[in-house]
Enzyme design. Sequence first.
Site, PDB file in Angstrom:
ATOM      1  N   ASN A  18       0.826  -1.238  -0.100  1.00  0.00           N
ATOM      2  CA  ASN A  18      -0.065   0.057   0.118  1.00  0.00           C
ATOM      3  C   ASN A  18       0.832   1.316   0.131  1.00  0.00           C
ATOM      4  O   ASN A  18       0.595   2.078  -0.780  1.00  0.00           O
ATOM      5  CB  ASN A  18      -0.783   0.095   1.251  1.00  0.00           C
ATOM      6  CG  ASN A  18      -2.166  -0.964   0.767  1.00  0.00           C
ATOM      7  OD1 ASN A  18      -3.052  -0.449   0.205  1.00  0.00           O
ATOM      8  ND2 ASN A  18      -2.307  -2.018   1.684  1.00  0.00           N
ATOM      9  N   ARG A  69       3.682   1.614  25.560  1.00  0.00           N
ATOM     10  CA  ARG A  69       2.983   2.140  24.523  1.00  0.00           C
ATOM     11  C   ARG A  69       2.887   3.513  24.355  1.00  0.00           C
ATOM     12  O   ARG A  69       3.014   4.007  23.247  1.00  0.00           O
ATOM     13  CB  ARG A  69       1.547   1.331  24.325  1.00  0.00           C
ATOM     14  CG  ARG A  69       1.572  -0.001  24.388  1.00  0.00           C
ATOM     15  CD  ARG A  69       0.218  -0.795  23.978  1.00  0.00           C
ATOM     16  NE  ARG A  69      -0.785  -0.365  23.001  1.00  0.00           N
ATOM     17  CZ  ARG A  69      -1.830   0.300  23.267  1.00  0.00           C
ATOM     18  NH1 ARG A  69      -2.520   0.408  24.352  1.00  0.00           N
ATOM     19  NH2 ARG A  69      -2.611   0.912  22.247  1.00  0.00           N
ATOM     20  N   MET A  94       0.469  -2.571  12.329  1.00  0.00           N
ATOM     21  CA  MET A  94      -0.407  -3.675  13.028  1.00  0.00           C
ATOM     22  C   MET A  94      -0.370  -3.431  14.481  1.00  0.00           C
ATOM     23  O   MET A  94      -0.525  -4.303  15.146  1.00  0.00           O
ATOM     24  CB  MET A  94       0.313  -5.036  12.656  1.00  0.00           C
ATOM     25  CG  MET A  94      -0.074  -5.413  11.139  1.00  0.00           C
ATOM     26  SD  MET A  94      -2.012  -5.205  10.848  1.00  0.00           S
ATOM     27  CE  MET A  94      -2.109  -5.902   9.416  1.00  0.00           C
ATOM     28  N   ILE A  96      -1.790  -1.285  17.699  1.00  0.00           N
ATOM     29  CA  ILE A  96      -2.800  -0.522  17.920  1.00  0.00           C
ATOM     30  C   ILE A  96      -2.247   1.071  18.696  1.00  0.00           C
ATOM     31  O   ILE A  96      -1.560   1.099  19.688  1.00  0.00           O
ATOM     32  CB  ILE A  96      -3.826  -1.118  18.982  1.00  0.00           C
ATOM     33  CG1 ILE A  96      -4.406  -2.279  17.954  1.00  0.00           C
ATOM     34  CG2 ILE A  96      -4.983  -0.153  19.492  1.00  0.00           C
ATOM     35  CD1 ILE A  96      -5.320  -3.030  19.035  1.00  0.00           C
ATOM     36  N   LEU A  97      -2.578   2.039  17.956  1.00  0.00           N
ATOM     37  CA  LEU A  97      -2.181   3.408  18.449  1.00  0.00           C
ATOM     38  C   LEU A  97      -2.921   3.751  19.818  1.00  0.00           C
ATOM     39  O   LEU A  97      -4.307   3.258  19.877  1.00  0.00           O
ATOM     40  CB  LEU A  97      -2.830   4.468  17.423  1.00  0.00           C
ATOM     41  CG  LEU A  97      -1.907   4.321  16.153  1.00  0.00           C
ATOM     42  CD1 LEU A  97      -2.698   5.194  15.138  1.00  0.00           C
ATOM     43  CD2 LEU A  97      -0.652   4.920  16.482  1.00  0.00           C
ATOM     44  N   ASN A 111      -6.734   4.730   7.724  1.00  0.00           N
ATOM     45  CA  ASN A 111      -6.295   3.485   7.628  1.00  0.00           C
ATOM     46  C   ASN A 111      -6.932   2.871   6.454  1.00  0.00           C
ATOM     47  O   ASN A 111      -8.014   3.094   5.977  1.00  0.00           O
ATOM     48  CB  ASN A 111      -6.904   2.849   8.992  1.00  0.00           C
ATOM     49  CG  ASN A 111      -6.250   1.284   9.154  1.00  0.00           C
ATOM     50  OD1 ASN A 111      -5.115   1.051   8.856  1.00  0.00           O
ATOM     51  ND2 ASN A 111      -7.376   0.593   9.548  1.00  0.00           N
ATOM     52  N   HIS A 113      -8.119  -0.887   5.417  1.00  0.00           N
ATOM     53  CA  HIS A 113      -8.582  -2.237   6.043  1.00  0.00           C
ATOM     54  C   HIS A 113      -9.060  -3.252   5.093  1.00  0.00           C
ATOM     55  O   HIS A 113      -9.952  -2.605   4.232  1.00  0.00           O
ATOM     56  CB  HIS A 113      -9.704  -1.838   7.218  1.00  0.00           C
ATOM     57  CG  HIS A 113      -9.929  -3.327   7.849  1.00  0.00           C
ATOM     58  ND1 HIS A 113      -9.224  -3.685   9.149  1.00  0.00           N
ATOM     59  CD2 HIS A 113     -11.173  -3.875   7.797  1.00  0.00           C
ATOM     60  CE1 HIS A 113      -9.759  -4.798   9.472  1.00  0.00           C
ATOM     61  NE2 HIS A 113     -10.877  -4.851   8.901  1.00  0.00           N
ATOM     62  N   GLU A 146     -10.593   6.168  18.239  1.00  0.00           N
ATOM     63  CA  GLU A 146      -9.895   5.594  19.374  1.00  0.00           C
ATOM     64  C   GLU A 146     -10.447   4.162  19.394  1.00  0.00           C
ATOM     65  O   GLU A 146      -9.671   3.132  19.622  1.00  0.00           O
ATOM     66  CB  GLU A 146     -10.299   6.389  20.884  1.00  0.00           C
ATOM     67  CG  GLU A 146      -9.488   7.526  20.890  1.00  0.00           C
ATOM     68  CD  GLU A 146      -9.613   8.101  22.222  1.00  0.00           C
ATOM     69  OE1 GLU A 146      -9.786   7.300  23.261  1.00  0.00           O
ATOM     70  OE2 GLU A 146      -9.436   9.295  22.365  1.00  0.00           O
ATOM     71  N   ASP A 149     -11.088   0.356  13.871  1.00  0.00           N
ATOM     72  CA  ASP A 149     -11.740   0.132  12.828  1.00  0.00           C
ATOM     73  C   ASP A 149     -13.054   0.575  12.952  1.00  0.00           C
ATOM     74  O   ASP A 149     -14.195   0.073  12.306  1.00  0.00           O
ATOM     75  CB  ASP A 149     -11.661  -1.590  12.590  1.00  0.00           C
ATOM     76  CG  ASP A 149     -10.405  -2.325  12.126  1.00  0.00           C
ATOM     77  OD1 ASP A 149      -9.634  -1.229  11.699  1.00  0.00           O
ATOM     78  OD2 ASP A 149     -10.106  -3.438  12.520  1.00  0.00           O
TER      79      ASP A 149
HETATM   80  C1  GAR Z   1      -3.296  -4.776   3.817  1.00  0.00           C
HETATM   81  O1  GAR Z   1      -4.071  -6.003   3.457  1.00  0.00           O
HETATM   82  C2  GAR Z   1      -4.128  -3.923   4.779  1.00  0.00           C
HETATM   83  O2  GAR Z   1      -5.311  -3.677   4.307  1.00  0.00           O
HETATM   84  C3  GAR Z   1      -3.950  -4.791   5.980  1.00  0.00           C
HETATM   85  O3  GAR Z   1      -2.678  -5.211   6.258  1.00  0.00           O
HETATM   86  C4  GAR Z   1      -2.347  -5.606   4.900  1.00  0.00           C
HETATM   87  C5  GAR Z   1      -0.951  -4.514   4.552  1.00  0.00           C
HETATM   88  O4  GAR Z   1      -0.204  -4.936   3.311  1.00  0.00           O
HETATM   89  N1  GAR Z   1      -4.141  -3.756   7.157  1.00  0.00           N
HETATM   90  C6  GAR Z   1      -4.881  -4.106   8.202  1.00  0.00           C
HETATM   91  O5  GAR Z   1      -5.334  -5.125   8.400  1.00  0.00           O
HETATM   92  C7  GAR Z   1      -5.317  -3.270   9.125  1.00  0.00           C
HETATM   93  N2  GAR Z   1      -6.307  -3.649  10.340  1.00  0.00           N
HETATM   94  P1  GAR Z   1       0.801  -4.022   2.823  1.00  0.00           P
HETATM   95  O6  GAR Z   1       2.067  -3.978   3.957  1.00  0.00           O
HETATM   96  O7  GAR Z   1       1.350  -4.756   1.694  1.00  0.00           O
HETATM   97  O8  GAR Z   1       0.470  -2.572   2.426  1.00  0.00           O
END
Ligand code: GAR
Length: 207
Positions: A18, A69, A94, A96-97, A111, A113, A146, A149
């Site tokens: 991404n 954290r 990955m 959590i903030l 974000n 998702h 907060e 998702d």
């Molecule tokens: C992506 O599929 C993104 O949507 C997901 O992690 C992957 C990262 O891929 N994010 C989540 O699940 C957040 N909750 P990438 O490192 O190749 O972008």
Amino acid sequence: MPPKKFRLGVLVSGRGTNLQSILDAIGKGEVPAEVGVIISNKETAPALERGRQHGVESIFLNPKDFASREAYDRELVTLLNARDIDLVCLAGYMKILTAGFIRAFAGKIINIHPSLLPAFPGLDVQQKALDHGVKFAGCTVHFVEEEVDTGPIVLQAVVPVQDGDTTETLSARILEQEHQIYPRAIQLIAENRLRIQGRRVLIQEPE
Ligand code: GAR
């Protein structure tokens, strides 16, 4: 002096496809922004290497160097503010903030998702979509609040589930759509074209 560019701080933990789609869209002139810094909580994240290859400052911030954290996220805020970041983009981040971080960048964190939220928040969501038997999966770009998702939805893309799908095939088709809608959402924010009404994010035509 040219006007200051809209500056992105991208937080990553993994492979960074991404992030790559954002860098590529900026490179093609589709997104009026620049990536000011990339920060990873994982030292071996390939995303860091992608950033360095693009000449973007790419930092590994080691969680083990911080007592909590909250302390980690305070340093994140310091690093981002020192680089004059306008928008924080979570791209496969990955961790959590903390509430402190989210307050520091209120309304300025988005974000991506890999599900059609509010269906399937959390982890392993492509597998959960298959297990549930949904006919349509997809992905969502949303503002970060907060609770994980949950924030207002900027863009979504729908991906039909095929009978022969495995987690891998479905995830790959969803990922293709992620790479479309994430740069597009950033473009809309950089162009100041979003208006938030309650939970609804309305998109205005360009002036
Ligand atoms: C992506 O599929 C993104 O949507 C997901 O992690 C992957 C990262 O891929 N994010 C989540 O699940 C957040 N909750 P990438 O490192 O190749 O972008």
